[in-house]
Design a protein around this motif. Sequence first.
Motif, short mmCIF file in Angstrom:
data_model
loop_
_atom_site.label_atom_id
_atom_site.label_comp_id
_atom_site.label_asym_id
_atom_site.label_seq_id
_atom_site.Cartn_x
_atom_site.Cartn_y
_atom_site.Cartn_z
N MET A 173 -5.73 60.48 16.42
CA MET A 173 -6.53 60.14 15.24
C MET A 173 -7.89 59.55 15.66
SD MET A 173 -4.94 61.11 12.61
CE MET A 173 -6.03 60.34 11.43
N LEU A 174 -7.90 58.69 16.66
CA LEU A 174 -9.15 58.09 17.12
C LEU A 174 -10.10 59.16 17.65
CD1 LEU A 174 -7.80 54.94 19.02
CD2 LEU A 174 -8.93 54.98 16.78
N THR A 175 -9.55 60.11 18.39
CA THR A 175 -10.40 61.17 18.97
C THR A 175 -10.95 62.08 17.89
OG1 THR A 175 -9.07 61.12 20.99
CG2 THR A 175 -10.46 63.04 20.66
N GLY A 223 -16.20 60.59 25.28
CA GLY A 223 -15.60 60.66 26.61
C GLY A 223 -14.44 59.69 26.76
N MET A 224 -14.62 58.46 26.25
CA MET A 224 -13.56 57.46 26.32
C MET A 224 -12.35 57.88 25.50
SD MET A 224 -13.66 53.39 25.40
CE MET A 224 -13.71 53.67 23.63
N GLU A 225 -12.58 58.38 24.28
CA GLU A 225 -11.45 58.75 23.42
C GLU A 225 -10.68 59.94 24.01
OE1 GLU A 225 -10.51 56.81 21.33
OE2 GLU A 225 -12.27 55.65 20.76
N VAL A 226 -11.39 60.92 24.53
CA VAL A 226 -10.72 62.10 25.10
C VAL A 226 -9.92 61.72 26.34
CG1 VAL A 226 -11.08 64.33 26.24
CG2 VAL A 226 -12.33 63.78 24.15
N LEU A 227 -10.48 60.89 27.21
CA LEU A 227 -9.75 60.48 28.41
C LEU A 227 -8.53 59.65 28.06
CD1 LEU A 227 -12.57 59.64 31.01
CD2 LEU A 227 -11.13 61.68 30.84
N TYR A 282 -14.95 62.38 16.67
CA TYR A 282 -15.69 63.64 16.76
C TYR A 282 -16.24 64.06 15.40
CZ TYR A 282 -16.82 68.50 17.76
OH TYR A 282 -17.49 69.71 17.90
N PHE A 283 -15.39 64.02 14.37
CA PHE A 283 -15.79 64.57 13.06
C PHE A 283 -16.49 63.54 12.16
CE2 PHE A 283 -12.36 67.55 14.25
CZ PHE A 283 -13.06 68.74 14.14
N VAL A 284 -16.10 62.27 12.28
CA VAL A 284 -16.66 61.25 11.38
C VAL A 284 -17.78 60.46 12.05
CG1 VAL A 284 -16.09 59.25 9.93
CG2 VAL A 284 -14.43 61.10 10.21
N GLY A 285 -17.69 60.35 13.38
CA GLY A 285 -18.72 59.61 14.10
C GLY A 285 -18.29 58.24 14.55
N LYS A 286 -17.06 57.83 14.19
CA LYS A 286 -16.51 56.57 14.69
C LYS A 286 -14.99 56.68 14.71
CE LYS A 286 -16.37 54.06 10.27
NZ LYS A 286 -16.76 52.79 9.60
N PRO A 287 -14.33 56.03 15.68
CA PRO A 287 -12.87 56.11 15.76
C PRO A 287 -12.21 55.34 14.63
CG PRO A 287 -13.73 54.65 17.46
CD PRO A 287 -14.91 55.25 16.79
N ILE A 288 -11.30 56.00 13.93
CA ILE A 288 -10.61 55.40 12.79
C ILE A 288 -9.11 55.47 13.05
CG2 ILE A 288 -10.14 55.57 10.32
CD1 ILE A 288 -12.91 56.79 9.98
N GLY A 289 -8.47 54.32 13.05
CA GLY A 289 -7.02 54.25 13.27
C GLY A 289 -6.54 52.83 13.09
N LEU A 290 -5.27 52.59 13.37
CA LEU A 290 -4.72 51.24 13.25
C LEU A 290 -5.42 50.27 14.18
CD1 LEU A 290 -0.87 51.81 12.92
CD2 LEU A 290 -2.39 50.79 11.23
N SER A 291 -5.78 50.74 15.37
CA SER A 291 -6.39 49.85 16.36
C SER A 291 -7.84 49.50 16.04
CB SER A 291 -6.31 50.48 17.75
OG SER A 291 -7.00 51.72 17.79
N THR A 292 -8.40 50.14 15.02
CA THR A 292 -9.75 49.78 14.55
C THR A 292 -9.72 49.31 13.10
OG1 THR A 292 -10.27 52.04 13.82
CG2 THR A 292 -10.81 51.47 16.10
#
Length: 214
Positions: free
Chosen positions: A135-137, A91-95, A141-151
């Motif tokens: 990328m985070l969203t 919900g947080m990533e989509v918003l 959804y597919f991996v189970g955790k947000p993956i990107g520069l900010s993580t």
Amino acid sequence: MALEQVSHTSAPEQLPSLATVLAAVAGVGLAFQVGHFAEHAMQFGVWILGDYSNICGRDTPWMSPWLTEMVRRAGTIMFPTAAPSRQMMLGMEVLHLIGNSIFLTSLGCLYYCVRSKWIRWALYIETFHLYEHLMLTLTAYFVGKPIGLSTLFGGSSVMGSPEFAVGYRVTWHFAMNLLPMPFAMIGLMEHVARKSERDVAAGLVARPFVGKST
């Protein structure tokens, strides 16, 4: 004698121009971004204060109560069969994805109306920011955790403490929400100044009078 019937039809109202519509969209979107940035600024401030904020520690990203409820409802509606923690994450990533899409759209509309290099740079920055949220969203959804520069590509929690992981992401998104706004503001201010100069040169407005001080 034949009676001549005269029909009085009112002239059709003139529709607003495309530039007017896009300017209105830009104004609404930029106003939304001010509120969006305020939420990130308060989140960053709470993280800086840590336990001194009397709200939460640095290991928890603060969100306002109304936004927390919005995230919860969005996650429940979009992913009804998921676990509550996954609902909150998605919900947080989509918003965030929706919010940054609104900001990018408003900057695009603004650039259509005001062709400024400063606003173009704001567009570049926000496009990169939106790509990060995409990328985070998707990875959430597919991996189970947000993956990107900010993580740190999903490794921030491994590289450091929970306080580090939360602080890095909170600071990253605070900076990326702040950075495009001065560029857009400078572009707007330059446009207003140039328009004022043209109006003065054309005699549409009076030149400001500067009296001598005694």
